[in-house]
Each structure stands twice: as C-alpha cells, then as structure tokens.
Design an enzyme around this catalytic site. Structure first.
Site, PDB file in Angstrom:
ATOM      1  N   GLU A  42       0.822  -1.212   0.000  1.00  0.00           N
ATOM      2  CA  GLU A  42       0.000   0.000   0.000  1.00  0.00           C
ATOM      3  C   GLU A  42       0.858   1.266   0.000  1.00  0.00           C
ATOM      4  O   GLU A  42       0.536   2.239  -0.667  1.00  0.00           O
ATOM      5  CB  GLU A  42      -0.951   0.010   1.203  1.00  0.00           C
ATOM      6  CG  GLU A  42      -2.077  -1.010   1.123  1.00  0.00           C
ATOM      7  CD  GLU A  42      -2.980  -0.810  -0.090  1.00  0.00           C
ATOM      8  OE1 GLU A  42      -2.999   0.299  -0.664  1.00  0.00           O
ATOM      9  OE2 GLU A  42      -3.659  -1.779  -0.468  1.00  0.00           O
ATOM     10  N   THR A  48       1.562   5.687  -7.342  1.00  0.00           N
ATOM     11  CA  THR A  48       2.478   4.910  -8.173  1.00  0.00           C
ATOM     12  C   THR A  48       1.722   3.756  -8.818  1.00  0.00           C
ATOM     13  O   THR A  48       0.916   3.090  -8.155  1.00  0.00           O
ATOM     14  CB  THR A  48       3.638   4.348  -7.321  1.00  0.00           C
ATOM     15  OG1 THR A  48       4.189   5.418  -6.547  1.00  0.00           O
ATOM     16  CG2 THR A  48       4.722   3.756  -8.187  1.00  0.00           C
ATOM     17  N   TYR A 125      -6.384   6.686   4.130  1.00  0.00           N
ATOM     18  CA  TYR A 125      -6.578   5.657   3.104  1.00  0.00           C
ATOM     19  C   TYR A 125      -5.879   4.359   3.488  1.00  0.00           C
ATOM     20  O   TYR A 125      -6.479   3.274   3.485  1.00  0.00           O
ATOM     21  CB  TYR A 125      -6.060   6.113   1.726  1.00  0.00           C
ATOM     22  CG  TYR A 125      -5.826   4.905   0.866  1.00  0.00           C
ATOM     23  CD1 TYR A 125      -6.907   4.187   0.362  1.00  0.00           C
ATOM     24  CD2 TYR A 125      -4.534   4.389   0.670  1.00  0.00           C
ATOM     25  CE1 TYR A 125      -6.718   3.012  -0.346  1.00  0.00           C
ATOM     26  CE2 TYR A 125      -4.343   3.220  -0.036  1.00  0.00           C
ATOM     27  CZ  TYR A 125      -5.432   2.533  -0.544  1.00  0.00           C
ATOM     28  OH  TYR A 125      -5.245   1.362  -1.207  1.00  0.00           O
ATOM     29  N   ASP A 143      -9.278   6.103  -1.760  1.00  0.00           N
ATOM     30  CA  ASP A 143      -8.139   6.570  -2.546  1.00  0.00           C
ATOM     31  C   ASP A 143      -8.655   7.200  -3.838  1.00  0.00           C
ATOM     32  O   ASP A 143      -9.851   7.451  -3.981  1.00  0.00           O
ATOM     33  CB  ASP A 143      -7.207   5.396  -2.860  1.00  0.00           C
ATOM     34  CG  ASP A 143      -7.872   4.395  -3.794  1.00  0.00           C
ATOM     35  OD1 ASP A 143      -9.124   4.398  -3.888  1.00  0.00           O
ATOM     36  OD2 ASP A 143      -7.154   3.625  -4.440  1.00  0.00           O
TER      37      ASP A 143
END
Length: 379
Positions: A42, A48, A125, A143
């Site tokens: 995560e 990314t 998140y 997210d």
DNA sequence: TACCCGTGGAC
DNA sequence: TGTCCAAGGGT
C-alpha cells in the site's frame, strides 16, 4: 447526488464481488493477507502504478522479509531499494513505523484503522486498506480509485482536490462496504478504477457495474470526478558542481531539511542562494562562478576553478518545481582534504552503489555525453 | 488549509 | 514534447 436503497446496495455488492472473484488481478501482495505484505504494498502504491511497484515489491520482500528486518535495516540499503520509486519519505517513514511496531507495540499489529493511523506514513486511506484487507474491519479505503468510481456511480460533484471532500466520500461509502468481505470490496473498487472506470479512456459500457453507474446512464462520465487543477511547477535554477580528483567525484548526502533526504548528488547550489546583497549589478554566470569559487575557498578551504559545461541546463521536473541545473566542472590534480566540507570523494566505479535520485543520474549522463565517455563506467 | 514531496507511463 | 495521471501523507 444519487441515493441507493438497501436493496440496491446488496445487489451492487453481489455484482461487484462476483466480478472481482472472477477477474480480480493476481498480484504478489494478494497471495496472502499478511499485514506486513499489505502495508508495504500500500505504501509503494501511493501515487504509483501497479506495474511499476511489482518489481520493487518483490525485491523489497527478498531484502526485508519481516517487520523486524525492516526495522534493523541500514538506511542506505533501504534508500537504495527505494531508488526510482519516488516520494522517498515513504521509505524512511516505513522504517520509522517498523520501529514503532517493534518498540511500542511489541511486534503485535494494531488491528483497527483508528489505531493504525498512529503509525508514521499511514494516513486515512492506508489505514482503511490495511484494516479491511488484513484484519477484516468494515471500513472504506478512500483513494483516487474510490473517488473516481463513486463520484461517477453516484454523481458526487464535490471537488476531490479539497481535503474535506474525503470525509464526505467516507460517509457515503461506509454503508456500501460489504460487511462480510470488506477487504475484497475495497480491492474490487481499486480494480474497477484501474480497468473500466479509469481517468482517461474509460469503458463504462462494459463495466460489470454499469447498471449502477449514474454517470453512464446520463452520459456524463467525463464530468466526474470534479478536480481542480494543480499549479504548474515553478522553475528553480541551480548550479551543479562536478568536482573531480584522483580519488573520484565530490558527492554530498542530502540532509533532512531538503527534499531527496538521504540520497547522494553532486554539490547542488540554488542560484538564488548566491545573491550578494552588496552587489549592485544583477548576477551573471561569471559573477556566480566567482562567488562559488570564493565560497569553496573561504568556507571549505577547497581551492577550485570552475568551468561551465557546454549545452543547455539539465532539466528535471518535480510536482512543484522544475529544476534547471547548469553544470560547472573543476578538476583537481590531487584529492583535497575534506575536513571542512560535508561531503566525500567517491570513486567513479562505486558511485552507482549509492542511493541516487533521478536528477543525479541525469547529471552524470550529461557529463558523459559532453566529452567524458569513460566516467562512471562500472568495473 | 495549502503546500510540499518523485518518478514513469500514456497520450 | 508537454501534460496529466497513478492504491496519499506530512506539515
């Protein structure tokens, strides 16, 4: 904004999870529910792409198989493992949190999102993701995917660039999360957001949840999510010093007050830092070089003679800055004493064993391409 | 709150 | 080639 009945919510969960069970991605960190695996993945996945993360994740797990291994790792080894992933404070925060787990939690994981927030680098998140995936807590993981998917499904037009908007989405999504399989639900939303409901070139017509997609029904998919544009990066002029000696290249490690903390570069001096209040004339390349040479003499007892390298400045763009680095070269006939300089000589063959940021690689490439083809050749 | 923090992929 | 985007968090 759309409002779903409890019956609709049940149907949505069933449709989503059936699709996820059928077509969910097989990813290295999904092979088990180990909180360490979930956590590292995560953190790496923040801002990314999945395909970028996969090789880093596999290498990271080979190097640091457990929380204890990560907690004890030499920082330079950690930064090298993170090189190229960006947002490097993530790596240092990861190790801080590993040490928190060992020292403050006796190696026993906190199992709720509220408790996970106490760990450095874990925000709302990531706390929701770990709590739901590894520990089965019924919480959303909001997210960018969740913003995009639910803003379209429910026609939520709040600006997702505003921090307060996350709370709205958490309240909206909370009752929709499947209480039996919260981790699978949250991951299914992510898979949906990276397949049929992407930011660009989305394919809502073939989405497994198209029947629940109000933006598709009303032909306004492209209007969601609402997001104000980020400002453009501002230009920041630098000088990059390539100082060579028989001992190698002069390198410095960036400190905690700077971005790219812990990574190694050639000496980089912001042009604005060379302004001399006593100067009546604007700075020129010649006056800046004179200032730099003088500073190295008086501050560091390092006599150098700087010569500009031909070509345009090396340009490197960050989220908020666009660096424009003019390279200046100084060649010393002997390895000067670095007692008063916070750096070290690094042999050309070993530079690439240090953790280096992308901009440093660009500087080295430019130097090689400007008449020094043998520089930095490994072995 | 607004701003800072990296890099690579896709178009 | 420039621009936007990608499983955010810290301050």
């Amino acid at each position: 904004m759309e409002k779903w009945s409890t019956a609709t919510i049940r149907e949505f969960r069933q449709t989503l999870l059936a699709w996820y069970d059928r077509e969910g991605r097989d990813l290295p960190w999904r092979h088990d529910q180990d909180p360490y695996h979930v956590w590292v993945s995560e953190i790496m996945l923040q801002q990314t792409q999945v395909q970028t993360v996969i090789p880093y994740y596999l290498n990271f797990m080979a190097m640091f198989p457990t929380v204890a291994d990560l907690a004890q790792a030499p920082e330079e080894q950690l930064l090298k493992a993170w090189q190229g992933l960006g947002y490097y404070s993530r790596a240092r925060n990861l190790q801080r949190a590993a040490r928190q787990l060992v020292d403050d939690y006796r190696g026993k994981w906190p199992q709720t999102a509220a408790e996970l927030l106490d760990l450095t680098g874990i925000g709302p998140y990531t706390a929701g993701a770990i709590a739901s995936i590894a520990f089965g807590e019924v919480v959303p993981a909001v997210d960018g995917n969740a913003f995009r998917v639910f803003s379209r499904l429910l026609l939520i037009d709040a600006d997702i660039a505003k921090p307060q908007t996350r709370k709205l989405f958490e309240q909206v999504i909370q009752p929709i999360v499947d209480p039996q399989r919260p981790g699978a639900f949250n991951q299914a939303i992510m898979d949906l957001g990276s397949s049929y409901m992407t930011a660009k070139n989305s394919d809502p017509a073939h989405s497994p949840v198209r029947a629940f997609d109000a933006s598709y029904r009303e032909n306004c998919v492209a209007d969601f999510p609402v997001k104000t544009k980020a400002p453009r990066p501002r230009p920041v002029p630098y000088y990059g010093l390539i100082v060579t000696s028989p001992a190698g290249y002069l390198m410095v490690q960036r400190d905690a007050t700077q971005m790219l903390t812990g990574y190694w570069t050639f000496p980089l001096i912001q042009q604005a830092d060379l302004q001399d209040a006593t100067d009546q004339q604007p700075a020129t390349l010649q006056t800046d070089i004179a200032h730099l040479e003088q500073r190295f003499m008086t501050d560091y007892q390092l006599p150098i003679t700087l010569t500009p390298l031909s070509g345009q400045p090396v340009s490197h763009t960050y989220t908020h800055q666009r660096w424009q680095v003019k390279l200046l070269v100084a060649e010393l006939s002997s390895a000067a004493d670095l007692t008063f300089y916070p750096g070290k000589w690094v042999a050309a063959s070993t530079i690439k064993t240090l953790p280096l940021p992308k901009v440093q690689e660009k500087l080295m490439t430019r130097y090689q391409n400007q008449g020094h083809p043998a520089a930095f050749k490994q072995n």
